[in-house]
Design a protein around this motif. Structure first.
Motif, PDB file in Angstrom:
ATOM      1  N   LEU A  67       0.856  -1.183   0.000  1.00  0.00           N
ATOM      2  CA  LEU A  67       0.000   0.000   0.000  1.00  0.00           C
ATOM      3  C   LEU A  67       0.893   1.234   0.000  1.00  0.00           C
ATOM      4  CD1 LEU A  67      -2.603  -1.263   2.592  1.00  0.00           C
ATOM      5  CD2 LEU A  67      -3.168  -0.577   0.257  1.00  0.00           C
ATOM      6  N   THR A 113      -1.949   5.812  -1.089  1.00  0.00           N
ATOM      7  CA  THR A 113      -3.172   5.154  -0.627  1.00  0.00           C
ATOM      8  C   THR A 113      -3.819   5.898   0.535  1.00  0.00           C
ATOM      9  OG1 THR A 113      -2.223   3.021  -1.258  1.00  0.00           O
ATOM     10  CG2 THR A 113      -4.096   2.973   0.243  1.00  0.00           C
ATOM     11  N   THR A 128      -6.753   8.319   0.045  1.00  0.00           N
ATOM     12  CA  THR A 128      -7.953   7.638  -0.445  1.00  0.00           C
ATOM     13  C   THR A 128      -8.627   6.864   0.676  1.00  0.00           C
ATOM     14  OG1 THR A 128      -6.782   7.396  -2.549  1.00  0.00           O
ATOM     15  CG2 THR A 128      -8.849   6.210  -2.301  1.00  0.00           C
ATOM     16  N   ASP A 164       1.858   0.697  -7.338  1.00  0.00           N
ATOM     17  CA  ASP A 164       0.711   1.559  -7.105  1.00  0.00           C
ATOM     18  C   ASP A 164      -0.609   0.911  -7.510  1.00  0.00           C
ATOM     19  OD1 ASP A 164       0.451   3.950  -5.775  1.00  0.00           O
ATOM     20  OD2 ASP A 164       0.227   5.153  -7.579  1.00  0.00           O
ATOM     21  N   SER A 203      -3.289   1.173  -4.780  1.00  0.00           N
ATOM     22  CA  SER A 203      -3.701   2.561  -4.662  1.00  0.00           C
ATOM     23  C   SER A 203      -4.650   2.957  -5.790  1.00  0.00           C
ATOM     24  CB  SER A 203      -2.463   3.471  -4.677  1.00  0.00           C
ATOM     25  OG  SER A 203      -2.834   4.832  -4.623  1.00  0.00           O
ATOM     26  N   ARG A 212      -8.479   4.248  -5.580  1.00  0.00           N
ATOM     27  CA  ARG A 212      -8.782   5.566  -6.133  1.00  0.00           C
ATOM     28  C   ARG A 212      -9.939   5.497  -7.128  1.00  0.00           C
ATOM     29  NH1 ARG A 212      -5.599  10.128  -6.544  1.00  0.00           N
ATOM     30  NH2 ARG A 212      -4.838   9.375  -4.531  1.00  0.00           N
TER      31      ARG A 212
END
Length: 390
Positions: free
Chosen positions: A48, A52, A55, A294, A297, A301
């Motif tokens: 993570l 992250t 979010t 990512d 993340s 998102r």
């Protein structure tokens, strides 16, 4: 059996669970459907990134995730086949956390918000009827119909569900096919560092997670590992032996029983596809090269961006066409840059000359290496009115 809901979310991974929770928080009748059972192990780097955090905060999930005791990660170490090494700081709070623990916690959060969870349930078809949808499912010998005003797909990159207007992703001609494999290891001591090992045909990341375990996840060229065996551990062993430092690192490590998983084929060169009859989240929308770290993340998102628009649509303040247009614009705005630079980074790291020169370049001009990594990251999530009013 027939069910009625405001929205049906297809796919119970991170993106699906998060948007189900967000919409249930707004009192919408939400059904979350997944063909698998949970908790389960999935192919994932289980990293993570700091991006992250904003979010998770917006979704009201920071405490839920923190309660799982993720491991803090402060640095990234890249180790190449020839022995070269680069170490990069990770600004902000990065965590290592298994999907086994996280997915179950997100399911619980969605159900506490009021979402209905339907596991081991296969979607066999989707039809759009007037201003709504009918989702056909099968669980064992039982079939059901879910009637909903909206459908949101968070079913991963390889869904083959058929419905009007939907075309499953097809491998582009000549595109590189990969296989993803993972396992957890016991008996391996790690610093607060994620270690990335590169070798001919792919790379493998070691990420410390909760309970003192280490996640090992690899992305491998399908053609170059065709003779590596059929089990996850045999494929991983073949990969490990291609980097001497990785082989030495894992010499005393013990694979944790039942934590192995694999997925194939994996195609990275896909353009973002945020809408195909209805919104698509997570890997169904876009997939960044795993070495960028990512992916989790981006999944979160995409859910955070879609939830306010879904809410507006359900309230009658937004047409389906406007929802499609605005969601597509937001996904492209947020993800196009990281995806483009992620593709560049994936291509560069597959070149032996890059692996030879990059450690030297990083020592001479560390700002360049840091800049390339930062180009693949999402920007912090701006405060959205939808979440500030929660």
């Amino acid at each position: 059996m027939e069910h009625y809901a405001d929205v049906v979310v297809l796919g119970g991974g991170m993106a699906g669970s998060c948007i189900a929770k967000a919409l249930a928080d707004r009192q919408w009748e939400t059904a979350l459907i997944d063909r698998q059972t949970f908790p389960r192990h999935k192919v994932c780097g289980e990293f993570l990134s700091p991006e992250t955090q904003s979010t998770l905060h917006a979704l009201g999930l920071t405490e839920t995730v923190a309660a799982l005791h993720p491991q803090r990660i402060e640095r990234a170490r890249l180790i190449f086949e020839h022995g070269g090494e680069i170490e990069l700081p990770i600004p902000g709070s990065a965590w290592g956390l298994s999907r086994y623990a996280m997915d179950e916690a997100l399911h619980s959060a969605a159900m506490q918000a009021g979402a209905q969870l339907h596991l081991s349930t296969t979607v066999t078809g989707i039809e759009q009827r007037g201003k709504g949808y009918t989702v056909r499912t099968k669980q064992g010998e039982n079939t059901s119909l879910f009637h909903a005003r909206a459908v949101i797909a968070a079913w991963g990159a390889n869904s083959r569900v058929a419905h009007t207007g939907h075309r499953p992703n097809a491998a582009a001609s000549g595109q590189q096919a990969y296989i993803g494999v993972k396992t957890h290891y016991d008996g391996l001591t790690m610093e607060p560092v994620i270690e990335m090992y590169f070798f001919r045909g792919g790379y493998l990341g070691l990420c410390p997670i909760e309970d003192g375990r280490v996640n090992a996840a690899a992305l491998l060229s399908r053609s170059k590992f065709a003779k590596a065996g059929k089990s996850v551990l045999s494929i991983l062993e073949s990969a490990v032996q291609r980097n001497r430092r990785l082989a030495a690192r894992l010499a005393a490590a013990v694979p944790s029983p039942g934590t192995q998983a694999a997925i194939a084929p994996v195609y990275l060169q896909r353009k973002p596809a945020p809408w195909d009859g209805f919104p698509r989240l997570g890997d169904a929308s876009a997939m960044i090269a795993p070495l960028c770290g990512d992916g989790m993340s981006m999944a979160l998102r995409s859910a955070a961006l879609c939830a306010p628009l879904a809410d507006s649509y359900l309230r009658g303040n937004l047409s389906l066409q406007d929802w499609e247009q605005r969601f597509t614009q937001e996904i492209l705005r947020e993800f196009s840059g990281p995806l483009r630079w992620g593709s560049v980074l994936q291509w560069l790291m597959g070149k032996p000359v890059t692996q030879q020169l990059l450690p030297i370049a990083a020592r001479i001009a560390p700002v360049l290496a840091n800049g390339l990594v930062q180009a693949t990251r999402l920007k912090p999530l701006e405060t959205l009115e939808f979440y500030s009013k929660r």
